[in-house]
Design a protein around this motif. Structure first.
Motif, PDB file in Angstrom:
ATOM      1  N   GLY A  89     104.200   8.807   1.849  1.00  0.00           N
ATOM      2  CA  GLY A  89     104.225   7.800   3.020  1.00  0.00           C
ATOM      3  C   GLY A  89     105.175   8.457   4.035  1.00  0.00           C
ATOM      4  N   LYS A  90     105.576   9.827   4.071  1.00  0.00           N
ATOM      5  CA  LYS A  90     106.419  10.228   5.006  1.00  0.00           C
ATOM      6  C   LYS A  90     105.670  11.241   5.852  1.00  0.00           C
ATOM      7  N   GLU A  91     106.121  11.247   7.188  1.00  0.00           N
ATOM      8  CA  GLU A  91     105.441  12.187   8.138  1.00  0.00           C
ATOM      9  C   GLU A  91     105.987  13.392   7.913  1.00  0.00           C
ATOM     10  N   ASP A 111     111.390  14.704   8.444  1.00  0.00           N
ATOM     11  CA  ASP A 111     112.818  14.077   8.463  1.00  0.00           C
ATOM     12  C   ASP A 111     113.800  14.862   7.507  1.00  0.00           C
ATOM     13  N   GLY A 112     113.161  15.682   6.731  1.00  0.00           N
ATOM     14  CA  GLY A 112     113.988  16.423   5.930  1.00  0.00           C
ATOM     15  C   GLY A 112     114.922  17.274   6.570  1.00  0.00           C
ATOM     16  N   THR A 113     116.111  17.772   6.060  1.00  0.00           N
ATOM     17  CA  THR A 113     117.120  18.551   6.456  1.00  0.00           C
ATOM     18  C   THR A 113     116.750  20.004   6.181  1.00  0.00           C
ATOM     19  N   LEU A 146     114.327  18.620  10.619  1.00  0.00           N
ATOM     20  CA  LEU A 146     113.337  19.324  11.106  1.00  0.00           C
ATOM     21  C   LEU A 146     112.811  18.592  12.395  1.00  0.00           C
ATOM     22  N   ARG A 147     112.655  17.544  12.547  1.00  0.00           N
ATOM     23  CA  ARG A 147     112.341  16.828  13.463  1.00  0.00           C
ATOM     24  C   ARG A 147     113.413  16.960  14.730  1.00  0.00           C
TER      25      ARG A 147
END
Length: 316
Positions: A89-91, A111-113, A146-147
């Motif tokens: 469900g995540k981008e 949105d992972g670091t 990452l965004r």
């Protein structure tokens, strides 16, 4: 009445909410008949086992194994994923990981670091996060997503680092040997024995060379130093124009006027068998390829030439 073995088959629904059981028993005439066909939720499996096979260890064992499989099936998400279950469900963003001449494809939440990315790189390459240098438009920060650092689909992520095995594989004695070999290579043979200089020196001493005074140091003469050879074997003369801060290198064809400040280095070495004469190079550029060689320089002028060119002026 059943006289043969009991066969139990089970069908698990695609939503894992119930199991359809079919109980088949062999009869006296050798045929088989369906004794029971029923649906049961996972919690109803144990009572079903008790009702259809008391005293029959084979049935209980079969149902028990099916029961365990059912429990396992009930907790398994039927969707196949190449990432973590938590990624659903995540981008996502597709990355190309490049490490040690190898390339890996990786899909990771946008949105992972950076720290999370390092963990995923570890799972791909075996390279511990603490030993990774991850590059994307510079060193990738661990605390930003990452965004936030504007990573896009298809981005190439460069990874630098060595695994623990690579580090342990470093053989110190081998390094020592390599250093010794390098040191030995640096012990070059004398310049006058090298092939590039032998072709000039083998011509012998020029007949019109200025006489040398062994064991003596003199100032530069007021006239040009003449009668010497250059690298092509042609005659060359050196004129020191102190008032213009120039060294004039003259040949039959032309005269080069060189600012002394542009001469980077001066190399000299006695000519073997004729130690009262030297071979000398003026380095006119940043590398040794720019050296201008002069042969049969009288020994008494060597120090004066070096001092004059490199800044220690000779006054008369």
């Amino acid at each position: 009445s059943p006289v043969g073995p009991i066969h139990v088959s089970a069908y698990v629904s695609q939503h894992s909410h119930f199991i359809l059981y079919t109980i088949i028993m062999a009869t006296q005439d050798g045929s088989e008949e369906v004794v029971m066909e029923t649906e049961a939720t996972l919690k109803e499996l144990q009572p079903l086992c008790e009702n259809v096979g008391k005293g029959n260890a084979e049935v209980l064992e079969t149902v028990s194994r099916t029961d365990n499989a059912g429990e396992s099936s009930s907790t398994q998400d039927p969707t196949v994923s190449n990432g973590d279950d938590s990624d659903e469900g995540k981008e996502m963003v597709d990355l190309k990981i490049i490490w040690n001449k190898n390339k890996y494809d990786l899909k990771i939440p946008l949105d992972g670091t950076g720290a999370k990315l390092k963990e995923r790189i570890h799972s791909l390459t075996g390279l511990p996060p603490a030993m990774q240098k991850v590059m994307y438009k510079g060193l990738l920060p661990e605390d930003k997503t990452l965004r936030e650092i504007k990573v896009t689909n298809g981005a190439k992520i460069m990874v630098v680092g060595s695994t623990i095995n690579d580090v342990l594989a470093v053989n110190t004695p081998k390094e020592v040997i390599q250093q010794e070999v390098k040191a030995e290579e640096n012990k070059k043979e004398p310049l006058c024995r090298q092939k590039q200089h032998r072709k000039v020196l083998d011509k012998g001493k020029p007949e019109d060379i200025m006489p040398s005074v062994k064991g003596s140091k003199e100032r530069l003469p007021t006239v040009p130093l003449a009668g010497m050879y250059n690298k092509s074997g042609g005659k060359v003369r050196l004129t020191f124009k102190l008032e213009q801060d120039q060294l004039w290198i003259g040949t039959k064809e032309r005269t080069e006027k060189i600012p002394m400040g542009s001469i980077k280095h001066v190399v000299t070495e006695p000519i073997e068998g004729h130690e009262d004469y030297h071979m000398m190079a003026f380095q006119l550029g940043p590398t040794e390829a720019s050296q201008y060689w002069v042969y049969w320089v009288p020994v008494q002028f060597v120090d004066a030439i070096k001092d004059t060119v490199l800044g220690k002026w000779q006054y008369f």
